[in-house]
Design an enzyme around this catalytic site. Structure first.
Site, PDB file in Angstrom:
ATOM      1  N   CYS A   2      34.174  38.456  33.911  1.00 54.95           N
ATOM      2  CA  CYS A   2      32.743  38.416  34.213  1.00 54.95           C
ATOM      3  C   CYS A   2      32.293  37.048  34.731  1.00 54.95           C
ATOM      4  O   CYS A   2      32.901  36.031  34.431  1.00 54.95           O
ATOM      5  CB  CYS A   2      31.970  38.707  32.943  1.00 54.95           C
ATOM      6  SG  CYS A   2      32.542  40.151  32.088  1.00 54.95           S
ATOM      7  N   ARG A  27      34.659  37.723  40.331  1.00 50.63           N
ATOM      8  CA  ARG A  27      35.103  37.701  38.932  1.00 50.63           C
ATOM      9  C   ARG A  27      34.919  39.048  38.241  1.00 50.63           C
ATOM     10  O   ARG A  27      35.437  39.268  37.147  1.00 50.63           O
ATOM     11  CB  ARG A  27      34.335  36.641  38.157  1.00 50.63           C
ATOM     12  CG  ARG A  27      34.498  35.250  38.693  1.00 50.63           C
ATOM     13  CD  ARG A  27      33.657  34.279  37.897  1.00 50.63           C
ATOM     14  NE  ARG A  27      34.166  34.144  36.557  1.00 50.63           N
ATOM     15  CZ  ARG A  27      35.087  33.274  36.180  1.00 50.63           C
ATOM     16  NH1 ARG A  27      35.584  32.439  37.066  1.00 50.63           N
ATOM     17  NH2 ARG A  27      35.507  33.209  34.949  1.00 50.63           N
ATOM     18  N   TRP A  74      32.907  42.675  34.475  1.00 47.61           N
ATOM     19  CA  TRP A  74      34.182  43.386  34.578  1.00 47.61           C
ATOM     20  C   TRP A  74      34.391  43.980  33.196  1.00 47.61           C
ATOM     21  O   TRP A  74      34.638  43.263  32.227  1.00 47.61           O
ATOM     22  CB  TRP A  74      35.288  42.397  34.921  1.00 47.61           C
ATOM     23  CG  TRP A  74      36.623  43.024  35.156  1.00 47.61           C
ATOM     24  CD1 TRP A  74      37.065  43.577  36.328  1.00 47.61           C
ATOM     25  CD2 TRP A  74      37.697  43.159  34.223  1.00 47.61           C
ATOM     26  NE1 TRP A  74      38.343  44.052  36.168  1.00 47.61           N
ATOM     27  CE2 TRP A  74      38.761  43.804  34.899  1.00 47.61           C
ATOM     28  CE3 TRP A  74      37.877  42.799  32.884  1.00 47.61           C
ATOM     29  CZ2 TRP A  74      39.978  44.094  34.281  1.00 47.61           C
ATOM     30  CZ3 TRP A  74      39.085  43.095  32.263  1.00 47.61           C
ATOM     31  CH2 TRP A  74      40.120  43.734  32.965  1.00 47.61           C
ATOM     32  N   ASN A 100      30.829  36.044  28.786  1.00 48.10           N
ATOM     33  CA  ASN A 100      32.141  36.296  29.367  1.00 48.10           C
ATOM     34  C   ASN A 100      33.156  36.038  28.266  1.00 48.10           C
ATOM     35  O   ASN A 100      33.148  34.968  27.667  1.00 48.10           O
ATOM     36  CB  ASN A 100      32.372  35.336  30.552  1.00 48.10           C
ATOM     37  CG  ASN A 100      33.784  35.426  31.098  1.00 48.10           C
ATOM     38  OD1 ASN A 100      34.442  36.450  30.958  1.00 48.10           O
ATOM     39  ND2 ASN A 100      34.235  34.347  31.718  1.00 48.10           N
ATOM     40  N   GLY A 101      34.018  37.030  27.991  1.00 41.31           N
ATOM     41  CA  GLY A 101      35.002  36.859  26.925  1.00 41.31           C
ATOM     42  C   GLY A 101      35.068  38.131  26.093  1.00 41.31           C
ATOM     43  O   GLY A 101      34.554  39.177  26.500  1.00 41.31           O
ATOM     44  N   GLU A 481      56.372  40.189  45.384  1.00 40.51           N
ATOM     45  CA  GLU A 481      55.017  39.777  45.754  1.00 40.51           C
ATOM     46  C   GLU A 481      54.465  40.683  46.861  1.00 40.51           C
ATOM     47  O   GLU A 481      53.299  41.067  46.836  1.00 40.51           O
ATOM     48  CB  GLU A 481      55.043  38.300  46.185  1.00 40.51           C
ATOM     49  CG  GLU A 481      53.742  37.726  46.701  1.00 40.51           C
ATOM     50  CD  GLU A 481      52.598  37.760  45.705  1.00 40.51           C
ATOM     51  OE1 GLU A 481      52.795  38.121  44.542  1.00 40.51           O
ATOM     52  OE2 GLU A 481      51.472  37.441  46.133  1.00 40.51           O
ATOM     53  N   LYS A 485      51.085  42.873  46.491  1.00 39.92           N
ATOM     54  CA  LYS A 485      49.953  42.773  47.421  1.00 39.92           C
ATOM     55  C   LYS A 485      49.552  44.163  47.902  1.00 39.92           C
ATOM     56  O   LYS A 485      48.377  44.503  47.936  1.00 39.92           O
ATOM     57  CB  LYS A 485      50.290  41.909  48.650  1.00 39.92           C
ATOM     58  CG  LYS A 485      50.421  40.429  48.445  1.00 39.92           C
ATOM     59  CD  LYS A 485      49.130  39.719  48.163  1.00 39.92           C
ATOM     60  CE  LYS A 485      48.846  39.692  46.690  1.00 39.92           C
ATOM     61  NZ  LYS A 485      49.184  38.546  45.912  1.00 39.92           N
ATOM     62  N   GLU A 488      47.968  46.422  45.017  1.00 40.97           N
ATOM     63  CA  GLU A 488      46.672  46.039  44.439  1.00 40.97           C
ATOM     64  C   GLU A 488      45.509  46.230  45.402  1.00 40.97           C
ATOM     65  O   GLU A 488      44.394  46.476  44.968  1.00 40.97           O
ATOM     66  CB  GLU A 488      46.685  44.615  43.875  1.00 40.97           C
ATOM     67  CG  GLU A 488      46.782  43.517  44.895  1.00 40.97           C
ATOM     68  CD  GLU A 488      46.833  42.131  44.268  1.00 40.97           C
ATOM     69  OE1 GLU A 488      46.239  41.924  43.211  1.00 40.97           O
ATOM     70  OE2 GLU A 488      47.483  41.262  44.863  1.00 40.97           O
ATOM     71  N   HIS A 504      71.458  51.192  41.946  1.00 41.18           N
ATOM     72  CA  HIS A 504      71.520  51.551  40.518  1.00 41.18           C
ATOM     73  C   HIS A 504      70.336  52.431  40.117  1.00 41.18           C
ATOM     74  O   HIS A 504      69.985  52.491  38.952  1.00 41.18           O
ATOM     75  CB  HIS A 504      71.572  50.283  39.668  1.00 41.18           C
ATOM     76  CG  HIS A 504      72.764  49.441  39.984  1.00 41.18           C
ATOM     77  ND1 HIS A 504      74.036  49.757  39.557  1.00 41.18           N
ATOM     78  CD2 HIS A 504      72.895  48.324  40.727  1.00 41.18           C
ATOM     79  CE1 HIS A 504      74.900  48.858  40.011  1.00 41.18           C
ATOM     80  NE2 HIS A 504      74.218  47.975  40.731  1.00 41.18           N
ATOM     81  N   LYS A 603      39.259  38.553  39.589  1.00 46.67           N
ATOM     82  CA  LYS A 603      40.043  37.418  40.063  1.00 46.67           C
ATOM     83  C   LYS A 603      40.650  36.597  38.935  1.00 46.67           C
ATOM     84  O   LYS A 603      41.791  36.211  38.969  1.00 46.67           O
ATOM     85  CB  LYS A 603      39.141  36.553  40.939  1.00 46.67           C
ATOM     86  CG  LYS A 603      39.829  35.334  41.523  1.00 46.67           C
ATOM     87  CD  LYS A 603      40.755  35.728  42.640  1.00 46.67           C
ATOM     88  CE  LYS A 603      41.491  34.546  43.227  1.00 46.67           C
ATOM     89  NZ  LYS A 603      42.675  35.022  43.964  1.00 46.67           N
TER      90      LYS A 603
END
Ligand code: F6R
Length: 608
Positions: A2, A27, A74, A100-101, A481, A485, A488, A504, A603
């Site tokens: 948040c 955020r 968020w 926030n938390g 990576e 990308k 997401e 395998h 983020k």
């Protein structure tokens, strides 16, 4: 996670708060709200959806007043509805707060408060704070906030207002980032500097346990015993252009395209050509301490964890020191082995990722020296580490990390070079690495020139439901990576694998509908990767090869091949990762996805 912003001063607060929320929206963006103090008390407006929805509503239903707080959420506890949006109130309507938390003992607190007769109107953990402050004793709002927080377990960056004490904001920090913006007869509180930069460059980073009191005429910081704490005023060095789109349609594309400059910024002033080493002043690692290192543990999450995997190859190769790379979220709960000579490196773009911070703290508690490789100046990891390397890549706003990744690799190579030179890496070899590092910004520009071809690839493959990314050696993390990308921001299922591991298991997935992206620059394992391509080809898979200049023609195997410039194998991930960023970006745009605000993501992950 948040974003919070607050303002006290002489101007109309709502436009300042809305603009701050817009800048903090990366955020969290599932709901937003604002509380404005006017002569008649605290007026709250909050709703589900993005900040622009709140702005439109305030256009029809304006709230005027010269102080207020606001929030972009968020969701963690409770669905992303208007009701669960912040600010939250107490029973009497005196208190409004944004948070926030996570309040970890919220269930127990809620049950106790309900037994005492408090009526809860939301499903959130945050609402408990409003009711605790309602009940808390104290002559001032700050006294009541301190008394209430004594009952709380968890993390918070908190801004509280009371209708009974107009023009005052009380701020508290424990585990979630908060800073104050210092203006002329006006003060701000925000989750990060981007929200206040338009009004002031002077900021005060709060520490855990700090309580700040803001009024239009002054601010001060105290601890939970009300003792005044002196905190430095820092200057934000980057400017507003760094957080504007500057003509690009998305921050992600802007940040991908900035990489020649950001790589240059990470290198600036740090290459010592004559001595074939790097100057890393912030490391605080004198030669005696370098000599004592027996192992390195890297702790990080997500993209930063991938750069750590690249760093493992580089550092082991240049120094001979064993490196282990750990998911911070797993490492922090494992038994910490207090092995003498351990150096722990926390890698984090934001410098606020809760798991990385806690893993770093756990390592320190077990006796390790800790370094931070961090982008955001003044962030918690940067401040708590014994030393480290700032990336200087500028603010990264796009939720998908891009420019931070390449800068992290550059920083890790410089660290490997510095440590290696202390431990026997020869000067000539050092000079070669320094020269090749210095060429990187130009090679990154040439790599970016591949964009039209990458876009054409995206057009060809955007409708595929699955992708496999394969690489070996130092480019295996690049495959991971690339897959991250893509998944997401485009919501396509993608997996990264070491190319030889494919047989395998994942090889069973391969058919004409499965694009397989190979990361295959010129290096010692190139021929091995070509053999892995043959295995895919034999099963009818579609091969997209990202190779490098100087490698042979792959057209007999690959459906498409693109070449990045040649460089030292150890530096190749800086170049090979770029077309993968562009591929993910263009596929996501073609699929109509919100590239800068992918669903369910935020983020800066400041909760565990
Ligand atoms: C992916 C991404 C995340 C972050 C991760 C760690 O594009 O951005 O995986 O890399 O949340 O964040 P930092 O580096 O801020 O610790």
């Amino acid at each position: 996670m948040c974003g919070i912003i607050g303002y006290v001063g002489t101007r109309d607060a709502a436009p300042i708060l809305l603009e701050g929320l817009r800048r903090l929206e990366y955020r969290g963006y599932d709901s937003a709200g604002v509380a404005i103090q006017n002569g008649a008390g605290l007026q709250v407006l909050k709703l589900a959806g993005r900040v622009h929805v709140l702005k439109e509503r305030l256009g029809h239903q304006p709230l005027h007043g010269t102080s207020g707080i606001a929030h972009t959420r968020w969701a963690t506890h409770g669905a992303p509805t208007g009701r669960n949006a912040h600010p939250h109130r107490d029973c009497t309507g005196d208190i409004a707060l944004v948070h926030n938390g996570i309040i970890e003992n919220a269930d127990a607190l809620r049950a106790a408060l309900e037994r005492q007769g408090h009526r809860f109107t939301t499903e959130t953990d945050t609402e408990t704070l409003a009711h605790l402050i309602e009940d808390a004793a104290g002559a001032t709002l700050e006294d009541r906030v301190i008394a209430a927080l004594a009952h709380v377990e968890g993390t918070y960056g908190l801004a509280v207002m009371s209708a009974a004490q107009p023009g005052k904001i009380v701020v508290a920090r424990q585990g979630s980032p908060v800073l104050l913006g210092i203006g002329e007869n006006e003060f701000f509180v925000a989750s990060d500097a981007s929200a206040v930069l338009e009004y002031t460059r002077s900021v005060v980073y709060l520490d855990d346990g700090d309580i700040a009191v803001l009024t239009p005429t002054e601010y001060h910081v105290i601890d939970s015993d009300s003792h005044v704490q002196l905190r430095e005023v820092d200057d934000v060095t980057w400017d507003l252009a760094a957080i504007e789109l500057g003509g690009y349609p998305h921050f992600m594309l802007k940040e991908i395209m900035e990489q020649p400059d950001t790589v240059r910024a990470t290198l600036r002033g740090r290459l010592l050509f004559e001595h074939g080493t790097a100057r890393l002043n912030g490391l605080n690692l004198p030669p005696e301490a370098c000599a004592e290192i027996r192992r390195i543990v890297v702790v990080a999450c997500g993209t930063s964890w991938h750069s750590g995997l690249v760093g493992r190859h580089v550092i082991e190769d240049l120094t001979g020191i064993p490196v282990q790379v750990e998911y911070a979220s797993e490492y922090r709960y494992r038994r910490q082995l207090a092995l003498p000579g351990t150096l722990t490196i926390a890698i984090s773009q934001s410098g606020e990722t809760a798991d990385t911070l806690e893993a770093m703290r756990a390592a320190r508690a077990a006796g390790s020296r800790v370094l931070g490789i961090v982008n955001v100046v003044g962030s918690t990891i940067a401040r708590e580490a014994d030393g480290g390397i700032y990336l200087h890549a500028g603010p990264e706003i796009g939720v998908a990390s891009t420019k931070a990744f390449t800068s992290q690799i550059v920083a890790l190579v410089m660290l490997g070079l510095y440590l290696g030179r202390q431990r026997g890496l020869d000067e000539e070899q050092g000079r070669e690495i320094v020269c090749r590092l210095a060429q990187l910004p130009q090679l990154v520009s040439r790599t970016l020139a591949l964009e039209p071809q990458v876009k054409a690839l995206a057009e060809r493959y955007a409708d595929k439901p699955n992708f496999l990314y394969l690489g070996r050696g130092v480019n295996f993390p690049v495959a991971l990576e690339g897959a991250l990308k893509l998944k997401e921001i485009s919501y396509i299922h993608a997996e990264g694998y070491p190319a030889a591991e494919m047989k395998h298991g994942p090889i069973a997935l391969i058919d004409a509908n499965m694009p397989v992206v190979f990361v295959a620059p010129k290096d010692d394992v190139y021929q091995k990767v070509v053999s892995n391509m043959q295995e895919v080809k034999a099963r009818g898979g579609r091969i997209i090869a990202f190779t490098s200049e100087g490698n042979g023609d792959l057209s007999a195997l690959a459906d498409q091949q693109l070449r990045v410039p040649a460089t030292l194998p150890l530096l190749s991930p800086v170049l090979t990762s770029i077309p993968l960023q562009l591929l993910a970006y263009h596929i996501a745009v073609l699929r109509g996805c919100d590239v800068d605000r992918p669903r369910n993501l935020a983020k800066s992950v400041t909760v565990e």
